[in-house]
Enzyme design. Sequence first.
Site, PDB file in Angstrom:
ATOM      1  N   ARG A  75       0.828  -1.209   0.000  1.00 30.97           N
ATOM      2  CA  ARG A  75       0.000   0.000   0.000  1.00 30.97           C
ATOM      3  C   ARG A  75       0.855   1.249   0.000  1.00 30.97           C
ATOM      4  O   ARG A  75       1.918   1.281   0.617  1.00 30.97           O
ATOM      5  CB  ARG A  75      -0.748   0.115   1.319  1.00 30.97           C
ATOM      6  CG  ARG A  75      -2.045  -0.549   1.420  1.00 30.97           C
ATOM      7  CD  ARG A  75      -2.467  -0.327   2.863  1.00 30.97           C
ATOM      8  NE  ARG A  75      -2.968  -1.543   3.403  1.00 30.97           N
ATOM      9  CZ  ARG A  75      -4.273  -1.824   3.421  1.00 30.97           C
ATOM     10  NH1 ARG A  75      -5.147  -0.946   2.988  1.00 30.97           N
ATOM     11  NH2 ARG A  75      -4.677  -2.971   3.878  1.00 30.97           N
ATOM     12  N   SER A  95       8.372  -4.855   6.171  1.00 33.28           N
ATOM     13  CA  SER A  95       8.116  -5.940   7.127  1.00 33.28           C
ATOM     14  C   SER A  95       9.066  -7.108   6.970  1.00 33.28           C
ATOM     15  O   SER A  95       8.661  -8.249   6.687  1.00 33.28           O
ATOM     16  CB  SER A  95       6.676  -6.411   6.980  1.00 33.28           C
ATOM     17  OG  SER A  95       5.832  -5.293   7.037  1.00 33.28           O
ATOM     18  N   ASP A 138       6.509  -3.838  10.482  1.00 30.02           N
ATOM     19  CA  ASP A 138       5.041  -3.788  10.609  1.00 30.02           C
ATOM     20  C   ASP A 138       4.561  -3.991  12.051  1.00 30.02           C
ATOM     21  O   ASP A 138       3.564  -3.402  12.461  1.00 30.02           O
ATOM     22  CB  ASP A 138       4.339  -4.776   9.655  1.00 30.02           C
ATOM     23  CG  ASP A 138       4.849  -6.210   9.759  1.00 30.02           C
ATOM     24  OD1 ASP A 138       5.817  -6.447  10.516  1.00 30.02           O
ATOM     25  OD2 ASP A 138       4.280  -7.090   9.085  1.00 30.02           O
TER      26      ASP A 138
END
Length: 917
Positions: free
Chosen positions: A539, A602, A656
């Site tokens: 995203r 992440s 994350d």
Amino acid sequence: MFAVHLVAFYFTKLKEDQIKKVDRFLYHMRLSDETLLDIMARFQAEMEKGLGKDTNPTASVKMLPTFVRAIPDGSENGEFLSLDLGGSKFRVLKVQVSEEGKRNVQMESQFYPTPNEIIRGNGTELFEYVADCLADFVRTKGLQHKKLPLGFTFSFPCRQTKLEEGVLLSWTKKFKARGVQETDIVSRLTKAMRKHKDLDVDILALVNDTVGTMMTCAYDDPYCEVGVIIGTGTNACYMEDMSNIDLVEGDEGRMCINTEWGAFGDDGALEDIRTEFDRELDLGSLNPGKQLFEKMISGLYLGELVRLILLNMAKAGLLFGGVKSSTLLTKGKIETQHVAAMEKYKEGLANTREILVDLGLEPSEADCIAVQHVCTIVSFRSANLCASALAAILTRLRENKKLARLRTTVGMDGTLYKIHPQYPKRLHKVVRKLVPNCDVRFLLSESGSTKGAAMVTAVACRVQAQRKQIDEVLALFQLTRQQLVDVQGKMRAELEYGLKRKTHALATVKMLPTYVYGMPDGTEKGKYLALDLGGTNFRVLLVKIRSGRRSVRMYNKIFAIPLEIMQGTGEELFDHIVQCIADFLDYMGLKGAQLPLGFTFSFPCRQANIDKGTLIEWTKGFKATDCEGEDVVDMLREAIKRRNEFDLDIVAVVNDTVGTMMTCAYEDPNCEIGLIAGTGSNMCYMEEMRNIELVEGNEGKMCINTEWGGFGDNGCIDDIRTQYDMEVDEGSLNPGKQRYEKMTSGMYLGEIVRQILIDLTKQGLLFRGRISERLRTRGIFETKFLSQIESDRLALLQVRRILQQLGLDSTCEDSIVVKEVCGAVSRRAAQLCGAGLAAIVEKRRQDQRLEHLKITVGVDGTLYKLHPHFSLVLQETVKELAPQCDVMFLLSEDGSGKGAALITAVAKRLQQPRREN
Ligand code: BG6
Ligand code: BG6
Ligand code: GLC
Ligand code: GLC
């Protein structure tokens, strides 16, 4: 000559007169073809009613599922015990079935009496009696101490939910033992058998006698799909399409339905054809108002019906000159065998006289003729009624198969059918008349229902053995509390290793400092860009933080990262990322805006600062070249430069877990742990600076990204890893690495499931032993499918549909197994994750020397969010293993982008004074 003619004439006239007289008297008992067709239609409707979920509770014809699914195919074998209880005789048997192509069945049996005080006494004593007989048989045959499976033919209506269980709905016929109704027959007998220490018997199947009869006949004639008993009682079973059986899940194949047609009419459906004699008989029976159809048909009642009729005719002066004998007045004095004898072709009349004389009567020639005709009418009506119901079943079978003509075999048994001289002939004729479009073969079961019951038991035996194999596999995934405590302890040790300077380099749990020192305090503000890479979705976000009100506005766009980019070169990957950023800025109308950016990345990064992160190694599905050992912030900067279209101020790179913790801490300041249970598995938490030996300073706290996914990479949890875990590991992008993650996260759970399914299929326990191409395909079980399959709200059929969507052609039984496998794998994952989390919260509690710790965990990840049970099992495990910690779970609704923006805001604020210096 003339005299002979005269006698013959006289006799014919006499006969005609008597027959007319009886016909007139029993006018109501003679059923026209039209009536029979009408009854047939009524029975068809009754079957429909009994099969429907909503209508079954009020249906009088119960249509009981028997859980017998297939007729014998000749592959059955083994040695079995068998009980046959409920017909006119009680038998115990030993049955030896051997396959070897020759379909060989050998039986040894022993009859035992069933005195009234036993069958109408106390229920427990009845079962003890049955167990005693069994024990006696076993002893006589020298079968003690030999474990034998048993098939129990129990000829009463039982509601079954599986083959080896059946709740007695009501006694019928001659039985009426107390305290048995509504209890499970199998457990009652099992309990009674415990008294006999030398009896080692496993009741594997409970079958009705109709079912046993059908299966017995089907062993010799594969066309046999109906079983009918016309004996003490009457009943029928037949093979029904699963899709028509509402009460049992699943819709493929067929299952045998025990119709319990004896109860037809119990709701008043046959009142128009019942006579005063039927009513009188019913009132004097053991079960008034019940089994009304049976009472017009079966052996237990025919003789009595005849007696009642004779009595009434005598009373009316139509027989015996109006004289009744006391014997004739006694219930039960005429039995079915008498009826059969009176109807014998040649000796019938002589037999009749003899029987009547035995009853203390003085019958005239005319009386004998009349009585014989009464018998004929009563037994004819019986055959007619049976024929109507059977015709309804045959029609149903034909319609189910969508055939214009049905060829089928009906297995028959029961003393009335066997000993009555005219009965079979009449029945066959009427059936053929009622269903002219069916070619029916009636096959008499010579050996009773036992052979069939043994077939059912043999299949059950095979299923049981297979079940055991499946359970053994599932057991590998069932962790004991002690195993979980061990995992918790080992995790705790690894956390400490990772924090210590000396052991850090070798620690499997890397404990990476993140340079995130504090929680958002609500003063953060401004507009930020955020990237979120490494979970299910990539995203790009725009985050607007307004100070004071703790409110954040976000705009985001999801972009795909094609596999060839995830596993291509580093340059390609970062160019793609920058391309997505450009698209997003364009889309938001922000072209050229120079915004501060927080990069959620992440993967494990070694950081020396908040805006520097060296990728240690790829995990999960990424494997782009030339990235490991490089600073990902630099790589991103260079890619931006290469594009030369805009500039961005990359302020922070965050894991994350850290982003998630921050997102949640914005709502709940007590949130000091971030947990991801998604594609990957990881956790971060706020640690005391003094415990972090790798970073200077002893004041305050810093967030540590544990990277616990690597837990176990030194082999410390190999004792709980299964062959399936190893297989998944070997097929992964990073063999030998992230062992704990591979047992706990979404990306791998489906793979473990797939490996288990492949193994079960190889063992012939699933998918008919055929491994499809689809099952060989890596990654077919995404987390969302696992979650769907395990949903409690889903019926079996829906599970099967999901599997079909995945290209797995499964039966309903397969679906049950697949669901169980998914459950075992995901449960273990949640428990392991819980054990890890328990290690952390306990550490925090002890570090702070608290009696009780109250802490919030911010959580994200598709596994946690979508799976129906994962979160609950996780939470329960933490509670169990860390009882002194009060752990709250806060789901991150906004993803880690918001947290990354907050970190960026804080970092930006800290940057200012640094720059000014
Ligand atoms: C026997 C079967 O042959 O027939 C029994 O083995 C069944 O299982 C019986 O119950 C039915 O007939 P009857 O006349 O004995 O009730
Ligand atoms: C998202 C976060 O909500 O969850 C990501 O924004 C994170 O940063 C992801 O990686 C983890 O879950 P999954 O299931 O997408 O891997
Ligand atoms: C009774 C029983 C039924 C059995 C039949 C024949 O109707 O209820 O279960 O099949 O008798 O024995
Ligand atoms: C992997 C990564 C880790 C990340 C986790 C969850 O374990 O190594 O950094 O936090 O997946 O996405």
